[in-house]
Design an enzyme around this catalytic site. Sequence first.
Site, PDB file in Angstrom:
ATOM      1  N   ASN A   7       0.878  -1.168   0.080  1.00 19.18           N
ATOM      2  CA  ASN A   7      -0.196  -0.031   0.018  1.00 19.18           C
ATOM      3  C   ASN A   7       0.860   1.098  -0.119  1.00 19.18           C
ATOM      4  O   ASN A   7       1.776   1.579   1.021  1.00 19.18           O
ATOM      5  CB  ASN A   7      -0.944  -0.018   1.195  1.00 19.18           C
ATOM      6  CG  ASN A   7      -1.777   1.322   1.324  1.00 19.18           C
ATOM      7  OD1 ASN A   7      -1.775   2.069   0.423  1.00 19.18           O
ATOM      8  ND2 ASN A   7      -2.319   1.380   2.605  1.00 19.18           N
ATOM      9  N   LYS A   9       0.124   4.379  -0.091  1.00 17.76           N
ATOM     10  CA  LYS A   9      -0.858   5.392   0.694  1.00 17.76           C
ATOM     11  C   LYS A   9      -0.468   6.809  -0.058  1.00 17.76           C
ATOM     12  O   LYS A   9      -0.646   6.711  -1.301  1.00 17.76           O
ATOM     13  CB  LYS A   9      -0.028   5.440   2.449  1.00 17.76           C
ATOM     14  CG  LYS A   9      -0.173   4.301   2.968  1.00 17.76           C
ATOM     15  CD  LYS A   9       0.122   4.295   4.078  1.00 17.76           C
ATOM     16  CE  LYS A   9       0.464   3.085   4.936  1.00 17.76           C
ATOM     17  NZ  LYS A   9       0.250   3.041   6.480  1.00 17.76           N
ATOM     18  N   HIS A  91      -9.786   0.461   4.889  1.00 13.04           N
ATOM     19  CA  HIS A  91      -8.440   0.625   5.344  1.00 13.04           C
ATOM     20  C   HIS A  91      -8.494   1.619   6.609  1.00 13.04           C
ATOM     21  O   HIS A  91      -9.363   2.440   6.702  1.00 13.04           O
ATOM     22  CB  HIS A  91      -7.368   1.344   4.332  1.00 13.04           C
ATOM     23  CG  HIS A  91      -5.906   1.406   4.833  1.00 13.04           C
ATOM     24  ND1 HIS A  91      -5.448   2.190   5.896  1.00 13.04           N
ATOM     25  CD2 HIS A  91      -4.920   0.402   4.803  1.00 13.04           C
ATOM     26  CE1 HIS A  91      -4.353   2.157   5.953  1.00 13.04           C
ATOM     27  NE2 HIS A  91      -4.078   0.903   5.664  1.00 13.04           N
ATOM     28  N   GLU A 160      -5.673  -5.728  10.213  1.00 13.81           N
ATOM     29  CA  GLU A 160      -4.544  -4.935  10.409  1.00 13.81           C
ATOM     30  C   GLU A 160      -4.962  -3.913  11.794  1.00 13.81           C
ATOM     31  O   GLU A 160      -5.616  -3.201  11.771  1.00 13.81           O
ATOM     32  CB  GLU A 160      -4.484  -3.744   9.381  1.00 13.81           C
ATOM     33  CG  GLU A 160      -4.196  -4.371   8.175  1.00 13.81           C
ATOM     34  CD  GLU A 160      -3.481  -3.539   7.135  1.00 13.81           C
ATOM     35  OE1 GLU A 160      -2.751  -3.457   6.585  1.00 13.81           O
ATOM     36  OE2 GLU A 160      -4.280  -2.471   6.688  1.00 13.81           O
ATOM     37  N   GLY A 166       1.839   1.560  10.857  1.00 13.27           N
ATOM     38  CA  GLY A 166       2.665   2.738  10.235  1.00 13.27           C
ATOM     39  C   GLY A 166       3.460   3.417  11.586  1.00 13.27           C
ATOM     40  O   GLY A 166       4.062   4.416  11.910  1.00 13.27           O
ATOM     41  N   SER A 196       3.264  -2.745  10.199  1.00 13.80           N
ATOM     42  CA  SER A 196       4.751  -2.678  10.808  1.00 13.80           C
ATOM     43  C   SER A 196       5.408  -3.775  10.257  1.00 13.80           C
ATOM     44  O   SER A 196       6.443  -4.451  10.849  1.00 13.80           O
ATOM     45  CB  SER A 196       4.782  -2.240  11.755  1.00 13.80           C
ATOM     46  OG  SER A 196       4.295  -0.907  12.304  1.00 13.80           O
TER      47      SER A 196
END
Length: 238
Positions: A7, A9, A91, A160, A166, A196
């Site tokens: 991803n 982002k 997400h 997640e 992150g 992570s």
Amino acid sequence: MKIIASNFKTNHTRKSTKQFIDEVNNHLLDNKIDNEVLIFPTATSLNEFNTVKNLSVGVQNAYNVQNGSFTGEIGTDQLDEFGVKTILIGHSERRHKLGESQKDIALKYNYYKALGYKIVYCIGEPLEVKELGLTETLGYIWEQFDGIDLDYDNLILAYEPVWAIGTGVVAKVEDIATIHKKIKKKIDKPLLYGGSVKPSNLEEILSIENVDGTLIGTSSWIVEDFKEMINITNKAGE
Ligand code: PEP
């Protein structure tokens, strides 16, 4: 075979995205790697990518519409231009930073389901919920399935935990194992872990039962690291 997804982002430009995808594509070809690889670049970096069958380029978001007056959004007219048939929905950054409600998410899910898109559907609890214990955590996760058809064939799930995205904090092996087992018991779909993940912890995460692959943000943005993680995913086997 395990799955790996990146991803982007709000990172990479149109030019660097093309370089990245071409390099990953060549890596898969040169090394005869058949694992499913998914890359979610920014919408402005969509392009006519020429990729092997097991590499899909998807979008991080799109609105549940073909076209119309939805300022700042894109719809299927724009996706069709690039042959995009894969979308990330739910997400945590869209849920928690951009305020997408479960109702919005379910509408989006149903729209893209009806069009046969491959949907990577994300779920996961924030820290304050995790701290309340397993029952509350699972209760929170089940609510993220409200309005979502879990029998949909072209569905991949991604667990997640919000506090691990992150942040550099990875969920403990036992926690991933527990939550994945509970989700799998209820929903028999490929289930990725995200939060992570990086080259140094990927092998261990992939060895956890019921982890079918990973969804990776930060550490996937450097192509050499992503290729290394593709190799680790490939070696992890079934
Ligand atoms: C993500 O964006 O889905 C993600 C897991 O990010 P990170 O790898 O940076 O935690």
